[in-house]
Design a protein around this motif. Structure first.
Motif, PDB file in Angstrom:
ATOM      1  N   THR A  20      75.034   6.534 -30.771  1.00 29.60           N
ATOM      2  CA  THR A  20      74.718   5.236 -31.369  1.00 29.60           C
ATOM      3  C   THR A  20      74.310   5.404 -32.828  1.00 29.60           C
ATOM      4  OG1 THR A  20      74.006   4.381 -29.215  1.00 29.60           O
ATOM      5  CG2 THR A  20      73.301   3.158 -31.159  1.00 29.60           C
ATOM      6  N   THR A  21      73.577   6.470 -33.115  1.00 31.98           N
ATOM      7  CA  THR A  21      73.187   6.775 -34.501  1.00 31.98           C
ATOM      8  C   THR A  21      74.419   6.976 -35.374  1.00 31.98           C
ATOM      9  OG1 THR A  21      71.065   7.765 -33.846  1.00 31.98           O
ATOM     10  CG2 THR A  21      71.982   8.438 -35.977  1.00 31.98           C
ATOM     11  N   LEU A  22      75.399   7.715 -34.866  1.00 29.64           N
ATOM     12  CA  LEU A  22      76.634   7.937 -35.622  1.00 29.64           C
ATOM     13  C   LEU A  22      77.404   6.637 -35.800  1.00 29.64           C
ATOM     14  CD1 LEU A  22      77.970  11.238 -33.990  1.00 29.64           C
ATOM     15  CD2 LEU A  22      76.721  11.005 -36.143  1.00 29.64           C
ATOM     16  N   LEU A  23      77.411   5.811 -34.760  1.00 31.71           N
ATOM     17  CA  LEU A  23      78.164   4.564 -34.800  1.00 31.71           C
ATOM     18  C   LEU A  23      77.557   3.567 -35.783  1.00 31.71           C
ATOM     19  CD1 LEU A  23      80.378   2.674 -33.580  1.00 31.71           C
ATOM     20  CD2 LEU A  23      78.662   1.980 -31.900  1.00 31.71           C
ATOM     21  N   LEU A  24      76.227   3.405 -35.711  1.00 32.34           N
ATOM     22  CA  LEU A  24      75.549   2.384 -36.518  1.00 32.34           C
ATOM     23  C   LEU A  24      75.163   2.871 -37.910  1.00 32.34           C
ATOM     24  CD1 LEU A  24      73.083   0.838 -33.876  1.00 32.34           C
ATOM     25  CD2 LEU A  24      75.369   0.047 -34.491  1.00 32.34           C
ATOM     26  N   GLY A  25      75.021   4.190 -38.068  1.00 32.82           N
ATOM     27  CA  GLY A  25      74.499   4.711 -39.324  1.00 32.82           C
ATOM     28  C   GLY A  25      73.011   4.458 -39.468  1.00 32.82           C
ATOM     29  N   LYS A  26      72.366   4.089 -38.354  1.00 32.32           N
ATOM     30  CA  LYS A  26      70.920   3.825 -38.321  1.00 32.32           C
ATOM     31  C   LYS A  26      70.305   4.726 -37.260  1.00 32.32           C
ATOM     32  CE  LYS A  26      71.925  -1.064 -39.253  1.00 32.32           C
ATOM     33  NZ  LYS A  26      71.927  -2.407 -38.675  1.00 32.32           N
ATOM     34  N   MET A  27      69.156   5.311 -37.569  1.00 33.06           N
ATOM     35  CA  MET A  27      68.533   6.245 -36.644  1.00 33.06           C
ATOM     36  C   MET A  27      68.166   5.523 -35.345  1.00 33.06           C
ATOM     37  SD  MET A  27      68.716   9.173 -38.032  1.00 33.06           S
ATOM     38  CE  MET A  27      67.711  10.094 -36.867  1.00 33.06           C
ATOM     39  N   THR A  28      68.688   6.054 -34.262  1.00 32.90           N
ATOM     40  CA  THR A  28      68.444   5.506 -32.925  1.00 32.90           C
ATOM     41  C   THR A  28      67.914   6.618 -32.039  1.00 32.90           C
ATOM     42  OG1 THR A  28      70.246   3.917 -33.215  1.00 32.90           O
ATOM     43  CG2 THR A  28      69.506   4.318 -30.961  1.00 32.90           C
ATOM     44  N   TYR A  29      66.848   6.332 -31.293  1.00 34.08           N
ATOM     45  CA  TYR A  29      66.162   7.344 -30.506  1.00 34.08           C
ATOM     46  C   TYR A  29      66.082   6.930 -29.033  1.00 34.08           C
ATOM     47  CZ  TYR A  29      64.608   8.337 -35.285  1.00 34.08           C
ATOM     48  OH  TYR A  29      64.566   8.583 -36.622  1.00 34.08           O
ATOM     49  N   TYR A  30      65.632   7.887 -28.221  1.00 35.83           N
ATOM     50  CA  TYR A  30      65.365   7.601 -26.809  1.00 35.83           C
ATOM     51  C   TYR A  30      63.852   7.627 -26.607  1.00 35.83           C
ATOM     52  CZ  TYR A  30      65.223   7.865 -21.749  1.00 35.83           C
ATOM     53  OH  TYR A  30      64.952   7.607 -20.425  1.00 35.83           O
ATOM     54  N   SER A  31      63.318   6.512 -26.120  1.00 29.92           N
ATOM     55  CA  SER A  31      61.881   6.417 -25.870  1.00 29.92           C
ATOM     56  C   SER A  31      61.558   7.052 -24.525  1.00 29.92           C
ATOM     57  CB  SER A  31      61.441   4.949 -25.880  1.00 29.92           C
ATOM     58  OG  SER A  31      60.099   4.832 -25.429  1.00 29.92           O
ATOM     59  N   ARG A  32      60.773   8.107 -24.548  1.00 31.92           N
ATOM     60  CA  ARG A  32      60.405   8.787 -23.300  1.00 31.92           C
ATOM     61  C   ARG A  32      59.449   7.961 -22.463  1.00 31.92           C
ATOM     62  NH1 ARG A  32      58.077  14.210 -25.488  1.00 31.92           N
ATOM     63  NH2 ARG A  32      57.237  12.699 -26.977  1.00 31.92           N
ATOM     64  N   SER A  33      58.642   7.125 -23.128  1.00 33.80           N
ATOM     65  CA  SER A  33      57.678   6.300 -22.377  1.00 33.80           C
ATOM     66  C   SER A  33      58.334   5.068 -21.770  1.00 33.80           C
ATOM     67  CB  SER A  33      56.527   5.877 -23.295  1.00 33.80           C
ATOM     68  OG  SER A  33      57.017   5.129 -24.409  1.00 33.80           O
ATOM     69  N   ARG A  34      59.251   4.440 -22.541  1.00 33.30           N
ATOM     70  CA  ARG A  34      59.896   3.224 -22.049  1.00 33.30           C
ATOM     71  C   ARG A  34      61.220   3.503 -21.338  1.00 33.30           C
ATOM     72  NH1 ARG A  34      58.848   1.807 -27.390  1.00 33.30           N
ATOM     73  NH2 ARG A  34      61.089   1.661 -27.831  1.00 33.30           N
ATOM     74  N   LYS A  35      61.687   4.751 -21.422  1.00 37.65           N
ATOM     75  CA  LYS A  35      62.943   5.138 -20.787  1.00 37.65           C
ATOM     76  C   LYS A  35      64.116   4.279 -21.271  1.00 37.65           C
ATOM     77  CE  LYS A  35      60.564   7.983 -18.187  1.00 37.65           C
ATOM     78  NZ  LYS A  35      60.528   9.430 -18.522  1.00 37.65           N
ATOM     79  N   GLU A  36      64.180   4.082 -22.586  1.00 45.05           N
ATOM     80  CA  GLU A  36      65.266   3.261 -23.134  1.00 45.05           C
ATOM     81  C   GLU A  36      65.553   3.661 -24.573  1.00 45.05           C
ATOM     82  OE1 GLU A  36      63.813  -0.731 -22.905  1.00 45.05           O
ATOM     83  OE2 GLU A  36      62.552  -0.535 -24.696  1.00 45.05           O
ATOM     84  N   LEU A  37      66.730   3.245 -25.058  1.00 48.68           N
ATOM     85  CA  LEU A  37      67.105   3.482 -26.446  1.00 48.68           C
ATOM     86  C   LEU A  37      66.363   2.529 -27.373  1.00 48.68           C
ATOM     87  CD1 LEU A  37      69.380   5.386 -25.563  1.00 48.68           C
ATOM     88  CD2 LEU A  37      70.944   4.074 -26.998  1.00 48.68           C
ATOM     89  N   TRP A  38      66.080   2.970 -28.582  1.00 46.16           N
ATOM     90  CA  TRP A  38      65.545   2.060 -29.599  1.00 46.16           C
ATOM     91  C   TRP A  38      66.042   2.478 -30.980  1.00 46.16           C
ATOM     92  CZ3 TRP A  38      61.531   3.814 -33.104  1.00 46.16           C
ATOM     93  CH2 TRP A  38      61.037   5.095 -32.807  1.00 46.16           C
ATOM     94  N   THR A  39      66.608   1.503 -31.663  1.00 45.59           N
ATOM     95  CA  THR A  39      67.045   1.716 -33.039  1.00 45.59           C
ATOM     96  C   THR A  39      65.880   1.400 -33.961  1.00 45.59           C
ATOM     97  OG1 THR A  39      69.346   1.174 -32.525  1.00 45.59           O
ATOM     98  CG2 THR A  39      68.684   1.028 -34.828  1.00 45.59           C
ATOM     99  N   LYS A  40      65.447   2.384 -34.692  1.00 42.74           N
ATOM    100  CA  LYS A  40      64.265   2.248 -35.543  1.00 42.74           C
ATOM    101  C   LYS A  40      64.395   1.055 -36.493  1.00 42.74           C
ATOM    102  CE  LYS A  40      60.479   3.613 -37.716  1.00 42.74           C
ATOM    103  NZ  LYS A  40      59.155   3.461 -37.100  1.00 42.74           N
ATOM    104  N   GLY A  41      63.391   0.172 -36.462  1.00 40.41           N
ATOM    105  CA  GLY A  41      63.330  -0.934 -37.412  1.00 40.41           C
ATOM    106  C   GLY A  41      63.989  -2.218 -36.953  1.00 40.41           C
ATOM    107  N   MET A  42      64.563  -2.259 -35.756  1.00 38.59           N
ATOM    108  CA  MET A  42      65.243  -3.470 -35.322  1.00 38.59           C
ATOM    109  C   MET A  42      64.274  -4.634 -35.116  1.00 38.59           C
ATOM    110  SD  MET A  42      68.347  -2.768 -35.550  1.00 38.59           S
ATOM    111  CE  MET A  42      69.213  -4.108 -34.728  1.00 38.59           C
TER     112      MET A  42
END
Length: 426
Positions: free
Chosen positions: A260-282
């Motif tokens: 997703t990071t490569l696709l969007l050009g925006k840093m996207t991470y996996y939240s270990r606490s929420r068990k979900e993806l999150w794109t920083k700053g959305m």
């Protein structure tokens, strides 16, 4: 195969961004728009000066010069060009190409003079139609690229010249854009949809790439299967500001976050606490645009250099997540840029908060003529010291000179970042 370029256009009226040639409504902060285009995947910017008078022309040129300083993508400039001097001003402002208007009666002379003085690769010609290619065939000898503003003309332009051209697309239609971009002589496209801040340029690039268009986008040199993951199937990512080199945060990616990071050009991470993806700053707006991703020697950690929107990386509102000092040892800063910045910051503090007995404040109080006199004196001292075989003397004199230069910079409102941008541009 050359990548096809997606070009945004900034229309500039009285120093501000406006919506277009016709309605000229204000369109947000011009430098915020430029920063967005710079980071979001746009490959090139066209800055069009809409002035009619010389006073506004100079004002808009000043804005374009500042835009070039903060932009990392090429900037082409045009508008109100009536003489060779105007071409020179755009190029001296840092524009990679100057755009001439084919509707002007003097365009042939301007193109010839501009190409002779600066090279035809610096000259771009905007066309409403292709009539000029019939009436003034020799103009192709003085132009490096065309900007075709009429869609109907762009369809027939392919067979009219061997030169590359950028096609302006009036109304976005994906299949139509793909058809245009696949043409051999098309350098790329421009259009209102690329100026729109709501357009996801990186997603659009991914769609173009899937349709077989050669496009400039993020592609990984290593496969995900080559990464060494932790027990949770994740890879840690150290995030660093690409300009200041400050470490901003640590986060984790799974394969989906990485892709997703490569696709969007925006840093996207996996939240270990929420068990979900999150794109920083959305949600916060503090997006991290990717500048580079580097894998370490063991393939188990990624270093991400990013453009941090808003200057806030931490959820606490701090610029960086690393602000809880555990211990420290005094040391002398040896990083050249940091030393320059630290001295400059002290000078600026003296300017804003005068201190009795300060030599810096003495210079500020005496004014620009005194500062310039000292700069001249110190430059002369360098020349004299250079004739001395002892290197210690010239080091001392150069240091004095640089200090006085920084005082001058503070007076003129110039920062080290401005200087670095200018040096990089050269």
């Amino acid at each position: 195969m050359e990548h096809k370029l997606l070009t945004a256009i900034l229309y500039i009226k009285d120093g501000e961004a406006v919506t277009g040639l016709q309605d000229k409504k204000r369109y947000g902060d011009i430098f915020e728009l430029a920063a967005l285009y710079n980071d979001c995947g746009i490959d090139r910017l066209i800055a069009l000066d809409l002035s009619k008078e010389d006073i506004e022309h100079e004002k808009n040129l000043g804005v374009i010069k500042e835009l070039v300083r903060v932009m990392e993508i090429p900037v082409c400039g045009g508008g109100n060009i009536n003489r060779l001097e105007d071409i020179k001003k755009f190029l001296y402002a840092g524009c990679s190409k100057v755009i001439l208007n084919s509707n002007k009666s003097t365009v042939m002379q301007l193109a010839e003079e501009g190409a002779e003085r600066f090279g035809k690769e610096k000259i771009m010609l905007s066309l409403d139609n292709i009539d000029i290619l019939f009436k003034k065939k020799e103009i192709v000898d003085y132009v490096g690229e065309f900007l075709v503003l009429n869609e109907a003309s762009s369809l027939s332009f392919e067979n009219m010249s061997d030169l590359l051209y950028t096609a302006f697309v009036e109304d976005f239609a994906f299949d139509k854009c793909v058809e245009i971009l696949k043409k051999d002589k098309v350098a790329g496209i421009a259009g209102s949809f690329l100026n729109d801040v709501n357009t996801d340029v990186m997603e659009l690039k991914a769609r173009f790439a899937d349709a077989g268009v050669s496009i400039n986008r993020l592609e990984a040199a290593f496969e995900w299967e080559e990464f060494k993951l932790n027990e949770e199937g994740l890879i840690p990512v150290i995030v660093q500001d690409y300009k200041t080199q400050e470490v901003l945060m640590l986060a984790y990616m799974n394969e989906e976050a990485f892709r997703t990071t490569l696709l969007l050009g925006k840093m996207t991470y996996y939240s270990r606490s929420r068990k979900e993806l999150w794109t920083k700053g959305m949600t916060s707006g503090h997006i991290q645009y990717v500048k580079s991703l580097t894998l370490d020697c063991d393939y188990d950690t990624i270093l991400a250099k990013v453009s941090q929107v808003g200057g806030i990386a931490c959820h606490t509102g701090a610029p960086s997540c690393f602000f809880n000092e555990l211990t420290s040892k005094e040391y002398i800063e040896k990083n050249p840029l940091k030393v320059f910045e630290n001295v400059y910051n002290v000078i600026m503090d003296r300017k804003n908060n005068p201190k009795t007995g300060s030599y810096t404040n003495y210079l500020f109080d005496k004014g620009i003529d005194k500062i310039l006199k000292k700069v001249g004196e110190e430059a002369t001292e360098i020349v004299i010291a250079a004739k001395n075989p002892d290197p210690e003397e010239i080091k001392y004199e150069i240091s004095d000179f640089l200090y006085h230069i920084m005082v001058l910079m503070a007076v003129k409102g110039i920062t080290w970042e401005d200087i670095m941008q200018e040096l990089v541009r050269r």
